[in-house]
Structures are given as C-alpha cells and as structure tokens.
Design an enzyme around this catalytic site. Structure first.
Site, mmCIF file in Angstrom:
data_model
loop_
_atom_site.group_PDB
_atom_site.id
_atom_site.type_symbol
_atom_site.label_atom_id
_atom_site.label_comp_id
_atom_site.label_asym_id
_atom_site.label_seq_id
_atom_site.Cartn_x
_atom_site.Cartn_y
_atom_site.Cartn_z
ATOM 1 N N HIS A 1 0.815 -1.216 0.000
ATOM 2 C CA HIS A 1 0.000 0.000 0.000
ATOM 3 C C HIS A 1 0.853 1.271 0.000
ATOM 4 C CE1 HIS A 1 0.023 -0.196 4.561
ATOM 5 N NE2 HIS A 1 -0.021 1.119 4.447
ATOM 6 N N ASP B 1 1.158 -7.644 2.117
ATOM 7 C CA ASP B 1 1.267 -6.194 1.929
ATOM 8 C C ASP B 1 2.736 -5.770 1.795
ATOM 9 O OD1 ASP B 1 0.837 -3.492 1.810
ATOM 10 O OD2 ASP B 1 -0.637 -3.445 3.420
ATOM 11 N N SER C 1 3.930 2.320 8.244
ATOM 12 C CA SER C 1 3.667 1.321 7.220
ATOM 13 C C SER C 1 4.929 0.998 6.449
ATOM 14 C CB SER C 1 2.615 1.833 6.246
ATOM 15 O OG SER C 1 1.364 1.787 6.841
HETATM 16 N N1 ARG Z 1 -4.678 0.468 7.425
HETATM 17 C C1 ARG Z 1 -3.381 0.448 6.830
HETATM 18 C C2 ARG Z 1 -2.588 1.666 7.242
HETATM 19 O O1 ARG Z 1 -3.113 2.725 7.389
HETATM 20 C C3 ARG Z 1 -3.431 0.455 5.355
HETATM 21 C C4 ARG Z 1 -3.830 -0.828 4.809
HETATM 22 C C5 ARG Z 1 -3.907 -0.808 3.335
HETATM 23 N N2 ARG Z 1 -4.780 -1.878 2.933
HETATM 24 C C6 ARG Z 1 -6.029 -1.669 2.517
HETATM 25 N N3 ARG Z 1 -6.793 -2.705 2.318
HETATM 26 N N4 ARG Z 1 -6.489 -0.482 2.297
HETATM 27 O O2 ARG Z 1 -1.384 1.611 7.346
#
Ligand code: ARG
Length: 716
Positions: A85, A221, A651
């Site tokens: 992501h 991811d 992330s």
């Molecule tokens: N919630 C995660 C973050 O803010 C991002 C995950 C991305 N994946 C998704 N399915 N949108 O770091």
C-alpha cells in the site's frame, strides 16, 4: 561528532527510570533510557548496533519512503522492502491496461527492467541532536505564542543551516512534547527510486477494505524498490548512468520465524498521534468532527466507485486515491467506536482530575485544563465548516485548482508591492501546468460529480449564518440550486472545460477569473470559512490552547518524575519494542498471533474482487511447496501480531528480532484498538505484520524472482 558520542554515553547513565514495555515511540538516539528494559524483553544488541553516528548501525537501513511511509534496506545493492500500500501509487501509475502491474504483479529480472518512479524519494537519517537547550534559551514566558513560533523558526533556520553547511544533506528541527523539547535531524535524500517488484493486488491488498484495520489478516502487503546513486554513491536525479546504491547497512533476513513472546522491535517514521489530547478534545473529535468526515468520505467513495466499476482505465487511475480515502474513512469510524468501547474519555478524565489536584498547590495564574475546555466549547459550532475545509475545499481537485489561483496568483497580483506582482507572473506557468495535468490525467465527469455532491452536502450542513452571499443564493433553492449551478458552470467555467481554461491561461487576467462562476463560489466559501473560523476570539483561544498543551505535558512529567514519557509521533524516526503476542478481543475469545496460507484459501471468493486469489499462488499452495519458508509444522505463516506501538507512517517498517534480523514488515493495526492514536491500549493494541517468509515464498516460489532472493543475506 565526538562530542555527540560523549553526550550519548552520558544519557546511558540516566538509565534506571522504569519504562513500560510495548507502549512508546522512542527516539533511537535516546535509547539509553530504555536499554535495560529492552534487554529484559529479549534484545541481544548493543545500543550502538541500533543507533550510531560513527559506524554503520540499524538506523542506516531505515528510510522514510516518499515521506509518507517507511522502508528498509535488505541488500547491499540498495533494495528497499516496504508495503504494497506504500508502493500502490507508484505501481498504479506504472500500470496500463496492457501492462497491468496492479492486477498482475511485476518482477524486474534485471536492473534494466526496473521502473523509475518520478517524484519518489528515500530519506536516511544521518544524525539526530537534542537542541532543546539552544532553542529554549531564546524563549521566555512574556512572548506571545506568535512571537514564540517566530523565534523558533529563526533559531531552527540557523541550526539547520549550520548542520548542513558544506554537505548534500538537509536538516530540520522538530518540536517534541508540544514545544517542551526540540531535536535536530540531519538527513540524506535519494531521488532516483525504481520499482523492482510487487505481487498482484489480489495478494498485496488481499481482503481489501473489508479486512483493512482488522485481525485475523491474510495480506501480502509488500513491494520492493531500489535506490540508485551517482558514480560517487551519492543522491542524483534519474539518469541511465546511475547505479544501485551501496548502503551503509542492510538488514540480514531471518528464516527462523516467530514464536509467542519473541522480542520484536520496529523502527520507522510514525506520522502523528495525539496521546496527550484532553478529554474535551477527544469528545469533539469523536462526536462531531469524525462522523462528519466519515459522511463526506463515504460520498466521495460512492462516486468514485461508480465510475471505477464502469471502466478499467478509470479503475487503475483512481485505485490509489480510492484506497487512501477509504483507509481513513474506516479509520475514523473505528476510532469513534473504540473510543467508546475502551472508555478513553473516562480514562482521560481520571488523569485530568489527578492533574487538577496536583496543580492546586502550584497556584499557576494560567488555567491549563480550563483553557482546553474553553477552546473546544467555543469551536463546536465550526467543526462542520472545518470538516468541509479539510475534506472538500482544500482536498478535492476541482476546488483546489481554484483555491491555488486565488491564494498564489490573484492575491499576489492584487498586492500593492510590485515584487509580489512579479512573483505572480512567475507562479502563473506552474499553476497552468498543474491545472492542465488535472485535465490530462483526471476523469472530469467524476471530479465534477464529486464537487456537485459535496456542494449539495455543504449547503445542508452549514448554517446560513456561516455561509457566504454567493453560496447562500445557491442554497436558497436547495439541491435544485446546486444542480442548476453545476449545469451552468459546465458551459461557462474555465475550471470545467479544458479549452476554455487553456485560452484563459494563455493570457490570464484577474478580471477573467473574477467573472468565472466556479471561482466566485469557491472564493466565497473560502472567505466565509475564514470569517467564522478565524475570529479574534477563536484565534486567542487557539493561542491559549497551544500554551495549555505545552504546560500540560510539562507539569504532567513533573507530577510523575519516575515515569518515562515519549513524545507524540511527528514523522520523525522512532523505535518501538515489545513481543510477539496473541490478544483477546472480547470475553471468551482469544486470537492466535499468526495466520497461515490456509486462511487465505478459506477466505478466497472468486466473485469478490477483494478476495480473489492468484491462480499462480494457488497452484504452489496445492503442492504445499513451501521450501525453506515453511514453519516448523510444515505450514506457511502469513501474518503475525506483536504489541509494538505504531501508527500511520510506520507502514512498511521492518520488524526486527532480538538479534537484529528482519522477521517481517509492519502494515496495520487492529480494530479493537482503533482508539490507539489517542490512548495506547495496553492489553489489546497490536501491530499486524507480513511474515518475511511469506514475502520470500511469493517472490521465490510463486513468482520466480530468484534474482532478488540471491541478493539477500538469509539467516537460517
Ligand atoms: N490500514 C493500513 C494503514 O493505514 C493500510 C492498509 C492498506 N490496505 C487496505 N486494504 N487499504 O497503514
């Protein structure tokens, strides 16, 4: 340099105060205070192996990826591992219907095949220095908050100029503990970054928005990039001549996997937390601000989805924007819900009561908590208009095109000072090219519909006395007024029509802009918003709030001298340590700390985009060909949990074991602790990471990118 080393040792002697495990985003250059506790948790490294400015250390393998994520160097050829992501925008941008890397994945089998990503950067931290004394020495209690900020800017400028003199580095001074401490960061930024590999989004984003922010999770991811440097191994703009960067340090990669209670630490660049926010601030955020932002985002998503479902090109074009809007749409929903479930306001009130007691004897003339309470009381009725600023006026493309013309061009043109007029002339071509690339790259129908729908919501939500005259006229006729306005603007406004815009931009005049109906509306909204959100009273209350926030932390630390406090996240390099652990989301239920590939197959649903599984991956799963990536039961671990303290910006961060080896890539937090940015939930807050063995299995066994595996330093 030497002096710094000495002060580092001095800080170690301060060790002895007790740190709590798991909670805390610590500054890696101040680790001395945590070091004993880290060892107790299972760390086998020396502090210098983690952070050292004279020799290679772990920190030299960590980069701020594009300024919004974290990446880690995993080979001596500058290979970066980060989240899927985090690479999403770059991957989507490199994709087309013919070369659809987002849907099919991409693996460069040689350096030549790697794809340069314009605008992407990777930033290393060269060194960090505590400059609090230097900054605070110039400040005093008689200064207004404005004067204070000005002074800080001035000193910071001098400190950063000195720090980078004669180098290719950049530097910045950041504020910590709401203005009680200041640290200087010296950085080196590389700007030739290339896409190396990514799994298809069916794997990289498996579970989509349904699984986002949740456990149990089954997502690959990750994506890989590479840093390129010039002949001297220094940062350079893209060039064919550039070569893979030789890093100071790269992380060894462990194939040993995770067991319950294993030590786990994460280094990265968490973006922002608000752990010292008052009960009053939280109340306003979760009852007023966030529900409104959720509404607005839901509308944007609805419109985008409609267009994306109709056309693959539009889907590829908007996938990244959609994911970003959806990510914090769900975040706000979760945060409001979990603030209630975890009784965060109650816990804050208890702390505030204790604080009030403590402060009684101090007879401070300034009312800290009262100033906080007062600010939020005063601003409850402007929360909506601020939400529309945040999500609409200053966040959607069409209105931003107008806002920029007003702020950067018209205002400068109308300035008495001829220097400003000249400046406006220089800005004009940039504004033109930004609006032209909007027309070239975006889907105009989609963008107009978002504008139209948000305007319709705006006139419903904003009370008449907060609206400008122009907007009021549209609002008087309700939804019909909005539709009529848009219909007419399609014919007349330069912001809805490329040809019209081009002919305007060839010879831009303020008069032409001021006649444009979209310009008139947007400027009307800007001015109305400023008139209600920036009154003298509110500005004064905001100044008192700044001061209150600073004094609150100052006296809180004084009240609990033994407790170790850590500053809010602010996109600076941090370290969090803890252990691999399961958790109990509710009574009678315990979640395991790992998931396996079998769970991916259990969730598989060919009819649901979010739960598709790549047939190539399924084939290898059927053969159970996990090779050296299998866990000790012969299965393949996919994701795992640890009680590290991370947030957005982390992330892509490396999860590192007690021996300094990479065991995973952090990518999310868990639903039950979505209030965690406001209050760390000791028992249930978890970091969700991709097990490095799952990453390597996909790279190697499923997609055959063995060239990348060969680069790594694998530890069995
Ligand atoms: N919630 C995660 C973050 O803010 C991002 C995950 C991305 N994946 C998704 N399915 N949108 O770091």
């Amino acid at each position: 340099m030497k002096q710094l080393k000495i002060s580092l040792i001095a800080l170690f002697l301060l060790a002895g105060t007790i740190a709590r495990a798991d909670e805390g985003m610590w500054l890696p250059f101040l680790l001395g205070r945590n070091y004993e506790d880290m060892k107790k948790h299972g760390l086998n490294l020396t502090p210098e192996q983690i952070y050292d400015i004279n020799n290679a250390s772990l920190k030299d393998a960590i980069v701020s990826f594009g300024g919004f994520c974290t990446g880690e160097i995993i080979s001596d050829k500058g290979l970066i591992l980060t989240n899927h992501h985090c690479g999403y925008d770059a991957i989507a941008e490199s994709s087309s219907e013919e070369n659809n890397y987002l849907d099919n994945g991409f693996w460069a089998k040689s350096y030549d095949a790697e794809i340069p990503i314009a605008g992407l950067t990777a930033t290393f931290i060269v060194r960090i220095e505590d400059v609090s004394k230097k900054v605070l020495a110039e400040l005093n209690d008689n200064m207004t908050e404005e004067e204070r900020k000005e002074k800080i800017r001035e000193i910071s400028k001098k400190l950063t100029d000195d720090a980078v003199d004669g180098t290719n580095y950049t530097a910045s001074v950041s504020e910590f503990f709401e203005g009680n401490e200041y640290y200087l960061f010296v950085k080196e930024t590389f700007n030739d970054i290339r896409l190396v590999g990514t799994p298809p989004q069916s794997a990289g984003k498996f579970g989509g928005d349904t699984d986002n922010w949740m456990w149990p999770r089954h997502t690959a991811d990750f994506s890989m990039f590479r840093i390129y440097a010039d002949g001297n191994n220094k940062p350079a703009a893209f060039s064919e001549e550039n070569a893979p960067y030789v890093p100071k340090y790269s992380l060894p990669v462990s194939l040993k996997g995770v067991e319950e209670n294993d030590f786990a630490m994460i280094m990265g660049f968490p973006g922002s937390t608000d752990r010292y926010l008052s009960s009053f601030g939280i109340e306003q955020a979760v009852t007023l601000e966030q529900p409104k932002r959720v509404d607005i985002r839901a509308k944007k998503l609805e419109v985008m989805k409609k267009y994306m479902d109709e056309d693959t090109d539009v889907r590829l074009n908007y996938s990244s924007t959609y994911a970003q809007v959806a990510n914090y749409w769900k975040y706000f929903i979760g945060q409001s819900e979990q603030v209630k479930n975890n009784n965060v306001i109650g816990k804050k009130q208890a702390l505030e009561a204790e604080f009030n007691d403590y402060m009684k004897n101090k007879r401070l003339s300034f009312d800290i908590l009262g100033s906080m309470e007062n600010y939020y009381k005063m601003t409850n009725d402007i929360v909506n208009i601020k939400a529309y600023n945040n999500e609409f006026l200053y966040r959607t493309d069409i209105s931003l095109n107008v806002v920029r013309y007003k702020m950067f061009w018209v205002n400068a043109m109308q300035d008495e000072d001829p220097v400003m007029n000249t400046r406006a002339g220089m800005i004009a071509p940039r504004l033109k090219s930004s609006v032209m690339s909007f027309f070239g790259e975006k889907n105009l129908e989609l963008e107009i519909e978002i504008f139209q729908e948000l305007l319709a919501m705006y006139i419903q939500d904003i009370p008449e006395d907060q609206m400008g005259e122009y907007t009021k006229k549209i609002a008087a006729k309700g939804r019909k007024g909005v539709d009529k306005f848009i219909k007419k603007a399609r014919k007349k406004s330069i912001f809805f029509n490329q040809e019209k815009f081009e002919s305007f931009a060839e010879n831009p005049t303020v008069e032409a802009l001021e006649k444009d109906m979209l310009y008139q509306l947007v400027v009307d909204m800007m001015e109305a918003s400023e008139a209600v959100t920036e009154t003298e009273e509110i500005n004064a209350a905001a100044e008192r709030l700044d001061k209150a926030n600073r004094l609150f932390i100052y006296h809180l630390r004084e009240m609990n001298p033994k407790k170790m406090y850590y500053p809010n996240a602010n996109s600076t390099l941090r370290l969090t340590y803890g252990n691999v652990l399961p958790y109990s989301p509710r009574d009678g239920v315990t979640y395991d700390f790992t998931t396996t590939i079998d769970g991916v197959m259990q969730k598989e649903n060919p009819d649901e985009f979010e739960f598709n599984v790549d047939p190539r991956m399924k084939a290898v799963w059927m053969k159970k060909d996990y090779g050296q990536y299998a866990d000790k039961d012969g299965n393949l671990t996919v994701n795992f949990l640890s009680n590290n303290d991370i947030t957005g910006g982390n992330s892509g961060s490396p999860v590192i074991n007690g021996d300094g080896q990479l065991i995973g890539t952090a990518f999310d937090g868990n639903w039950e602790a979505m209030s965690g940015d406001l209050f760390f939930e000791e028992n249930i807050q978890r970091t969700i990471s991709v097990d490095i063995r799952y990453t390597l299995w996909l790279v190697d066994k499923v997609y055959g990118a063995t060239n990348l595996i060969d680069e790594l330093n694998l530890v069995k």
